[in-house]
Design a protein around this motif. Structure first.
Motif, PDB file in Angstrom:
ATOM      1  N   UNK A 187       2.400  69.100  67.454  1.00 40.79           N
ATOM      2  CA  UNK A 187       2.589  70.355  68.186  1.00 40.79           C
ATOM      3  C   UNK A 187       1.627  71.435  67.675  1.00 40.79           C
ATOM      4  N   UNK A 188       1.454  71.529  66.372  1.00 42.54           N
ATOM      5  CA  UNK A 188       0.522  72.510  65.805  1.00 42.54           C
ATOM      6  C   UNK A 188      -0.907  72.184  66.230  1.00 42.54           C
ATOM      7  N   UNK A 189      -1.287  70.912  66.169  1.00 45.54           N
ATOM      8  CA  UNK A 189      -2.653  70.530  66.512  1.00 45.54           C
ATOM      9  C   UNK A 189      -2.966  70.715  67.991  1.00 45.54           C
ATOM     10  N   UNK A 190      -1.966  70.815  68.816  1.00 45.09           N
ATOM     11  CA  UNK A 190      -2.171  71.041  70.245  1.00 45.09           C
ATOM     12  C   UNK A 190      -2.228  72.514  70.621  1.00 45.09           C
ATOM     13  N   UNK A 191      -2.040  73.391  69.641  1.00 47.18           N
ATOM     14  CA  UNK A 191      -2.084  74.826  69.943  1.00 47.18           C
ATOM     15  C   UNK A 191      -3.460  75.233  70.449  1.00 47.18           C
ATOM     16  N   UNK A 234     -11.346  74.301  67.354  1.00 46.23           N
ATOM     17  CA  UNK A 234     -11.456  72.875  67.059  1.00 46.23           C
ATOM     18  C   UNK A 234     -11.638  72.664  65.556  1.00 46.23           C
ATOM     19  N   UNK A 235     -12.423  73.499  64.909  1.00 43.19           N
ATOM     20  CA  UNK A 235     -12.629  73.395  63.460  1.00 43.19           C
ATOM     21  C   UNK A 235     -11.317  73.618  62.702  1.00 43.19           C
ATOM     22  N   UNK A 236     -10.533  74.601  63.103  1.00 42.40           N
ATOM     23  CA  UNK A 236      -9.240  74.845  62.459  1.00 42.40           C
ATOM     24  C   UNK A 236      -8.310  73.657  62.644  1.00 42.40           C
ATOM     25  N   UNK A 237      -8.295  73.093  63.838  1.00 39.83           N
ATOM     26  CA  UNK A 237      -7.450  71.931  64.100  1.00 39.83           C
ATOM     27  C   UNK A 237      -7.859  70.754  63.223  1.00 39.83           C
ATOM     28  N   UNK A 238      -9.156  70.540  63.095  1.00 43.96           N
ATOM     29  CA  UNK A 238      -9.628  69.428  62.257  1.00 43.96           C
ATOM     30  C   UNK A 238      -9.275  69.650  60.790  1.00 43.96           C
ATOM     31  N   UNK A 239      -9.383  70.876  60.310  1.00 43.97           N
ATOM     32  CA  UNK A 239      -9.010  71.174  58.925  1.00 43.97           C
ATOM     33  C   UNK A 239      -7.519  70.936  58.702  1.00 43.97           C
ATOM     34  N   UNK A 240      -6.707  71.366  59.648  1.00 51.24           N
ATOM     35  CA  UNK A 240      -5.253  71.154  59.551  1.00 51.24           C
ATOM     36  C   UNK A 240      -4.957  69.656  59.573  1.00 51.24           C
ATOM     37  N   UNK A 241      -5.584  68.932  60.475  1.00 46.77           N
ATOM     38  CA  UNK A 241      -5.360  67.481  60.573  1.00 46.77           C
ATOM     39  C   UNK A 241      -5.728  66.799  59.263  1.00 46.77           C
ATOM     40  N   UNK A 242      -6.842  67.176  58.687  1.00 48.29           N
ATOM     41  CA  UNK A 242      -7.276  66.580  57.419  1.00 48.29           C
ATOM     42  C   UNK A 242      -6.297  66.917  56.301  1.00 48.29           C
ATOM     43  N   UNK A 243      -5.850  68.155  56.248  1.00 53.38           N
ATOM     44  CA  UNK A 243      -4.917  68.589  55.204  1.00 53.38           C
ATOM     45  C   UNK A 243      -3.578  67.873  55.311  1.00 53.38           C
ATOM     46  N   UNK A 244      -3.094  67.640  56.513  1.00 53.42           N
ATOM     47  CA  UNK A 244      -1.765  67.062  56.708  1.00 53.42           C
ATOM     48  C   UNK A 244      -1.767  65.541  56.819  1.00 53.42           C
ATOM     49  N   UNK A 267      -2.569  59.268  59.428  1.00 54.67           N
ATOM     50  CA  UNK A 267      -3.722  60.149  59.527  1.00 54.67           C
ATOM     51  C   UNK A 267      -3.732  60.814  60.899  1.00 54.67           C
ATOM     52  N   UNK A 268      -4.221  62.024  60.905  1.00 58.03           N
ATOM     53  CA  UNK A 268      -4.319  62.808  62.131  1.00 58.03           C
ATOM     54  C   UNK A 268      -5.792  63.131  62.338  1.00 58.03           C
ATOM     55  N   UNK A 269      -6.245  63.040  63.552  1.00 56.71           N
ATOM     56  CA  UNK A 269      -7.621  63.403  63.855  1.00 56.71           C
ATOM     57  C   UNK A 269      -7.625  64.215  65.145  1.00 56.71           C
ATOM     58  N   UNK A 283      -8.723  64.890  72.250  1.00 57.64           N
ATOM     59  CA  UNK A 283      -7.389  64.329  72.256  1.00 57.64           C
ATOM     60  C   UNK A 283      -6.867  64.277  70.818  1.00 57.64           C
ATOM     61  N   UNK A 284      -5.576  64.185  70.655  1.00 52.58           N
ATOM     62  CA  UNK A 284      -4.971  64.097  69.337  1.00 52.58           C
ATOM     63  C   UNK A 284      -4.442  62.688  69.151  1.00 52.58           C
ATOM     64  N   UNK A 285      -4.881  62.037  68.080  1.00 50.82           N
ATOM     65  CA  UNK A 285      -4.460  60.669  67.785  1.00 50.82           C
ATOM     66  C   UNK A 285      -3.719  60.633  66.458  1.00 50.82           C
ATOM     67  N   UNK A 286      -2.635  59.882  66.414  1.00 47.61           N
ATOM     68  CA  UNK A 286      -1.891  59.660  65.178  1.00 47.61           C
ATOM     69  C   UNK A 286      -1.864  58.164  64.934  1.00 47.61           C
ATOM     70  N   UNK A 287      -2.316  57.765  63.734  1.00 48.26           N
ATOM     71  CA  UNK A 287      -2.342  56.358  63.389  1.00 48.26           C
ATOM     72  C   UNK A 287      -1.265  56.086  62.350  1.00 48.26           C
TER      73      UNK A 287
END
Length: 90
Positions: free
Chosen positions: A51-55, A60-70, A76-78, A82-86
């Protein structure tokens, strides 16, 4: 519904016991409750991360930093368009 559930911790799966102990320490409860709490929380956390990554107010840079941190060792989140969760298959 089974009366109990067994988690194998031998033959290369010793790490599972250590992780269950970490969860029990974190939740300050017994191992059985810790496993149940962790299972519940991971589903909620991944949904909240998505939900946060879809805000749309994030770059895009902020989303990628958040994905990497979390991202963790097993989830893993990327972020691209599109947003992918593995999650592991085992």
């Amino acid at each position: 519904m089974p009366g109990s559930v067994r988690i194998r911790t031998g033959d290369g799966n010793e790490w599972r016991y250590d992780e269950i102990e970490r969860a029990a320490d974190y939740y300050d409860c017994n191992r059985s409750n810790a496993v149940a709490f962790a299972c519940h929380d991971v589903v909620e956390l991944v949904a909240n991360i998505r939900q946060v990554l879809e805000r749309e107010d994030l770059t895009l840079e902020q989303r990628r930093e958040i994905a990497d941190t979390l991202s963790t060792g097993k989830t893993s989140h990327s972020v691209s368009t599109d947003i992918d969760v593995e999650t592991p298959s085992d």
